[in-house]
Design a protein around this motif. Sequence first.
Motif, mmCIF file in Angstrom:
data_model
loop_
_atom_site.group_PDB
_atom_site.id
_atom_site.type_symbol
_atom_site.label_atom_id
_atom_site.label_comp_id
_atom_site.label_asym_id
_atom_site.label_seq_id
_atom_site.Cartn_x
_atom_site.Cartn_y
_atom_site.Cartn_z
ATOM 1 N N PHE A 144 0.721 -1.309 -0.074
ATOM 2 C CA PHE A 144 -0.003 -0.072 -0.049
ATOM 3 C C PHE A 144 0.848 1.145 -0.191
ATOM 4 O O PHE A 144 1.979 1.109 0.211
ATOM 5 C CB PHE A 144 -0.989 0.017 1.099
ATOM 6 N N THR A 145 0.236 2.310 -0.262
ATOM 7 C CA THR A 145 0.953 3.653 -0.276
ATOM 8 C C THR A 145 -0.008 4.684 0.715
ATOM 9 O O THR A 145 -1.214 4.508 0.705
ATOM 10 C CB THR A 145 0.750 4.463 -1.661
ATOM 11 N N ALA A 146 0.845 5.367 1.550
ATOM 12 C CA ALA A 146 0.065 6.191 2.625
ATOM 13 C C ALA A 146 0.802 7.338 3.012
ATOM 14 O O ALA A 146 1.949 7.206 2.684
ATOM 15 C CB ALA A 146 -0.371 5.323 3.764
ATOM 16 N N MET A 196 4.166 -17.555 5.415
ATOM 17 C CA MET A 196 4.244 -16.228 6.305
ATOM 18 C C MET A 196 3.416 -14.996 5.210
ATOM 19 O O MET A 196 3.618 -15.234 4.272
ATOM 20 C CB MET A 196 5.548 -16.095 6.691
ATOM 21 N N VAL A 197 3.186 -14.175 5.988
ATOM 22 C CA VAL A 197 2.467 -13.077 5.209
ATOM 23 C C VAL A 197 3.617 -11.805 5.550
ATOM 24 O O VAL A 197 4.222 -11.666 6.539
ATOM 25 C CB VAL A 197 1.286 -12.554 6.009
ATOM 26 N N GLU A 198 3.662 -10.983 4.448
ATOM 27 C CA GLU A 198 4.689 -9.822 4.385
ATOM 28 C C GLU A 198 4.035 -8.608 3.968
ATOM 29 O O GLU A 198 3.164 -8.612 2.967
ATOM 30 C CB GLU A 198 5.829 -10.297 3.478
ATOM 31 N N LEU A 199 4.517 -7.621 4.430
ATOM 32 C CA LEU A 199 3.962 -6.278 3.916
ATOM 33 C C LEU A 199 5.263 -5.730 3.098
ATOM 34 O O LEU A 199 6.292 -5.202 3.537
ATOM 35 C CB LEU A 199 3.905 -5.055 5.044
ATOM 36 N N ALA A 200 5.162 -6.053 1.622
ATOM 37 C CA ALA A 200 6.123 -6.119 0.739
ATOM 38 C C ALA A 200 6.676 -4.763 0.082
ATOM 39 O O ALA A 200 7.848 -4.246 -0.216
ATOM 40 C CB ALA A 200 6.137 -7.276 -0.384
ATOM 41 N N GLU A 201 5.532 -3.854 0.027
ATOM 42 C CA GLU A 201 5.651 -2.813 -0.524
ATOM 43 C C GLU A 201 4.729 -1.472 0.364
ATOM 44 O O GLU A 201 3.822 -1.847 0.393
ATOM 45 C CB GLU A 201 5.198 -2.535 -1.983
#
Length: 400
Positions: free
Chosen positions: A32-34, A68-73
Amino acid sequence: MKINRRSLALGAVALALPGLGRAQSGTIKFGFTAALTGPFNEFGEGINRGAQIAVEECNKGGGINGRMVELAEVLDDQLVPDRAVQNLRRILDNREIVGLMCPSGSGPTLAIADMIQADGRPIINPQAQTPAIVYPNGLDKPPRPNLFSISVGNLVESEKLAAALSQFSRIGVLHESTGYGVTGADLVRKAIIGRKPDARVTVESYNQRAQDMTAQLVRVQRANAEAMLVIGLGADFAVIRRNMSRLNMNLALFGAAGAVTVPYIEGAGDLVAGTRAVNHAAFGRRPMHGAAQKFADLYRAKFGTDRWYGPDAANPLISLAGTVGSGYDCINLLIDAIRRAGSTSAEDMVRALDQTTDYEGATVRRISFTPQNHVALKLEDLGTYEMLKRGDRVVLELRD
């Protein structure tokens, strides 16, 4: 080649869960972008923190089918729409990203909505409020197929605000000049007139980050307003409140959910006392429901009683729900969709999200979606609060 029962069992799992059976060693990636930095980072950094907690919780439980789960971007747009578009292009170029979260704010989210719809991967909106984000062709038309929302939308918020404001005959509405502010002000005005046809509503606008709103406030003052609503973000609301003090404006003051956040308290200090606002009811009720309490405990364990949580360990700030908890719920909904779909394909995840029924979120107690309805938050999920001074602290007490 020797084939044993274990090999056959593993093969059966891979066939049963085609989207998860391949590349078991790889992580499941979200992006996501924030607004991670800048004057409105309480929203972007907030949902980032919520997302981190959701990912860590999932991975501690073994992930999804062992993956596993990752916040990649995770990219910073500072609430600037053009930057959000650039960031999303980069995220979508990474084909390993299987699910996304919308940016913080209506402007950036509207800017990327067509792009993500064309891409097809599922995305969930934590904070942006403009109805056109989910329903670009009108509320009587189908929603964007792959965009879902748990945010406090302008429509439901306007009804709650109108219920409180319609006790007054002369009302001022001061809104930021973004899509969020313009749409919110129009909906609130219509809702007030619908409840009280003879009400006089004076509407004024301002630009985000403006440091003086005196001219707009004087016009509201000249209209003899008995109450005023601010639709904007906390840092700007603090400027407005200080300007009101200099003008000796004493009227009933209301704020939308996006306005009554930590920067408002930090910027306006004791002047915030008496402000009323609409926000998530979940964090104002006692006892909090299970998912809300669990999230609050997880946040405090990781980040402590910081500016997002507040100084009182037993009572997190009400704004923690919208600024942080919404990010936690978005990522958990994506995780839940993958588990139920048994796949990370966009089509399967969207189908699973469309079948979400009474999922217990931290910010919205019962989250449900259908192919026709992609907005989870309802009127009963909102509460009306009043900001009060308790010793050296500001607290929000639930009024209804």
